[in-house]
Design an enzyme around this catalytic site. Structure first.
Site, mmCIF file in Angstrom:
data_model
loop_
_atom_site.group_PDB
_atom_site.id
_atom_site.type_symbol
_atom_site.label_atom_id
_atom_site.label_comp_id
_atom_site.label_asym_id
_atom_site.label_seq_id
_atom_site.Cartn_x
_atom_site.Cartn_y
_atom_site.Cartn_z
ATOM 1 C CE1 TYR A 64 0.480 1.787 4.492
ATOM 2 C CE2 TYR A 64 0.232 -0.662 4.437
ATOM 3 C CZ TYR A 64 0.927 0.550 5.351
ATOM 4 O OH TYR A 64 1.621 1.004 6.083
ATOM 5 C CB CYS A 65 1.232 3.909 -1.373
ATOM 6 S SG CYS A 65 0.324 4.490 -3.358
ATOM 7 N NE ARG A 66 -1.425 11.760 0.318
ATOM 8 C CZ ARG A 66 -2.991 12.663 0.274
ATOM 9 N NH1 ARG A 66 -2.109 12.453 -1.426
ATOM 10 N NH2 ARG A 66 -3.572 13.682 0.632
ATOM 11 N N GLY A 68 -2.463 4.570 -3.590
ATOM 12 C CA GLY A 68 -2.791 3.243 -4.159
ATOM 13 C C GLY A 68 -2.363 3.204 -5.541
ATOM 14 C CB ILE A 93 -2.694 4.476 3.949
ATOM 15 C CG1 ILE A 93 -3.082 3.598 5.605
ATOM 16 C CG2 ILE A 93 -2.030 5.980 3.894
ATOM 17 C CD1 ILE A 93 -1.634 4.430 6.534
#
Length: 103
Positions: A64-66, A68, A93
């Protein structure tokens, strides 16, 4: 590869070979993570590739990242480096309804 939060979380919970990867920057990582996440910053290109190459290719990676987007790119890179089981958290996230903890 791309999973909505409900599917990502359910699959992760049932997976004995799961590793959670956070591909955000260190500053973003320090703001809060999904529990047990390992940080490998995709913006650090060569370091990112070297860190991915060192991972156990038999594990399943939940990335995951901020939002997607970076994690989707990370999943593509991981596939090219021989890691088959990678799952991107669609929405990142920012869309995560679960618990966020301090690293």
């Amino acid at each position: 590869m791309n999973l909505i939060q409900e599917d990502w979380a359910t699959q992760l919970e049932e997976d004995q070979d799961a590793v959670i990867l956070d591909v955000r920057t260190e500053d973003e990582y320090n703001e809060g993570i999904i529990d047990s996440a390992i940080n490998i910053d995709i913006h650090k290109a060569q370091d990112f590739v070297e860190a991915i190459e060192a991972l156990d290719k038999d594990k399943n990676y939940y990335v995951y990242c901020r939002s997607g987007a970076r994690s989707e790119k990370a999943c593509e890179i991981m596939n090219k480096l021989g890691i088959e089981n990678v799952f991107n958290l669609t929405g990142g996230i920012m869309g995560w309804d679960g618990e966020v903890v301090s690293p």
